[in-house]
Scaffold this active site. Structure first.
Site, PDB file in Angstrom:
ATOM      1  N   ARG A 154       0.845  -1.190   0.000  1.00 42.09           N
ATOM      2  CA  ARG A 154       0.000   0.000   0.000  1.00 42.09           C
ATOM      3  C   ARG A 154       0.882   1.242   0.000  1.00 42.09           C
ATOM      4  NH1 ARG A 154      -3.670  -2.519  -1.499  1.00 42.09           N
ATOM      5  NH2 ARG A 154      -5.792  -2.723  -0.657  1.00 42.09           N
ATOM      6  N   GLU A 177      -3.393   7.670  -5.624  1.00 35.71           N
ATOM      7  CA  GLU A 177      -3.525   6.811  -6.796  1.00 35.71           C
ATOM      8  C   GLU A 177      -4.708   7.268  -7.660  1.00 35.71           C
ATOM      9  OE1 GLU A 177      -1.463   2.760  -5.024  1.00 35.71           O
ATOM     10  OE2 GLU A 177      -3.612   2.746  -5.379  1.00 35.71           O
ATOM     11  N   HIS A 197      -0.126  -0.063  -9.730  1.00 35.74           N
ATOM     12  CA  HIS A 197      -0.930  -0.891  -8.825  1.00 35.74           C
ATOM     13  C   HIS A 197      -1.525  -2.094  -9.557  1.00 35.74           C
ATOM     14  CE1 HIS A 197      -3.266  -0.656  -4.790  1.00 35.74           C
ATOM     15  NE2 HIS A 197      -3.151  -1.911  -5.174  1.00 35.74           N
TER      16      HIS A 197
END
Length: 320
Positions: free
Chosen positions: A235, A264, A286
């Site tokens: 994360r 993000e 990601h």
């Protein structure tokens, strides 16, 4: 009466991923994206909400009067106010163990790319360096084996353990880190500071919580080897990105590869974007979780969680 299910961010799944049907009568309304301002209106009369990255806060919950269940389309539940859900009697379920192959594979793709300077060499070949060298090879960037090196793992869940098994196949020594600030967790764990000090590669596989936010900061970088690599497929926010920038630019560590960022997508002027110009930094969007097989498994488990709730036997509940 049909159960109304609202999926707030369906486009976080590829279009070719199918949601299997459930036995209970239902109506599924899917939105590709949902902004924070749209959440209340869209879930106002929903019985069940599916969210991947759309936040469900206490204020939103107060206005979702019919809401009975939240199905998180991910493992991490930091986008949900779990305490507020528990107070309202709304169970929240997440997805577990679906990425046991894809995340370790991506982790080692990043490790190998850095350890052998693959991207740097590829870019130099494109720029004509091979012809300039005028021989069969050249040695502009470092290349090191994985065998006999030490991998420090922060996080000992399913993913951390799967990464450890791959590491052992490469002939690496594996250290599992104890929690930061907890010196003695038993013989299977190495004190956090010792993992930082002795690891050639450090890979993060823990959730983002209040206790792990900015867990890797300036002081932690200063404890690492100057030859160390830092990998984060967990994360954003676990590593202080300003400190990461300073550590790479000032050569406190040798390199880093991240699949996650604090924002993000990151803003164009976020400090982490400045690092993408460096040959010893890799940033992927990601996607470590995103093999087709893993996402379809996730989608199947998501619908199984909803089926279980509607059948009166909720599973994978994170706020019992």
């Amino acid at each position: 009466m049909a159960t109304k299910i609202v999926f707030l961010d369906r486009e976080t799944f590829p279009a070719d991923i199918k949601l299997k049907s459930i036995s209970h009568q239902n109506e599924i309304i899917s939105y590709d994206h949902t902004s924070p301002e749209q959440v209340v209106e869209r879930i106002a009369d929903a019985d069940i909400v599916i969210t991947n990255k759309v936040k469900i806060t206490q204020d939103i919950l107060k206005q979702a009067r019919k809401l009975r269940f939240i199905a998180v389309a991910a493992t991490g539940t930091d986008v949900i106010d779990l305490f507020a859900c528990k107070e309202k009697g709304i169970p929240v379920s997440n997805i577990r163990n679906y990425a046991i192959n894809t995340v370790p594979e991506h982790t080692f793709a990043l490790i190998l790319a850095l350890r052998r300077s693959i991207i740097a060499y590829h870019e130099s070949v494109r720029a004509g360096r091979w012809q300039e060298a005028n021989q069969f090879c050249y040695f502009d960037y470092p290349i090191k084996n994985l065998a006999n090196s030490t991998l420090g793992l922060i996080g000992d869940g399913v993913l951390g353990k799967a990464v450890a098994e791959v590491a052992k196949a490469f002939g690496m020594k594996v250290l599992f880190s104890a929690y930061k600030g907890v010196p003695n967790m038993g013989p299977l764990y190495t004190p956090f500071e010792d993992v930082l000090k002795h690891s050639d590669i450090i890979s993060i596989h823990c959730p983002l919580t209040d206790s792990t936010r900015n867990m890797i900061d300036e002081a932690e970088f200063n404890q690492m080897k100057s030859t160390a690599l830092l990998i984060n497929t967990a994360r954003g926010g676990i590593v202080n990105e300003e400190a990461l920038c300073d550590a790479l630019i000032n050569k406190v560590i040798a390199g880093a590869a991240f699949d996650v960022t604090k924002n993000e997508p990151p803003k164009p002027d976020d400090v982490i974007m400045k690092l993408t110009n460096l040959s010893n930094f890799i940033l992927t969007p990601h996607i470590s979780w995103a093999s087709f097989e893993a996402i379809q498994s996730l989608a199947d488990m998501l619908m199984d969680n909803i089926e279980a709730f509607l059948s009166g036997t909720p599973q994978n509940v994170v706020n019992p």
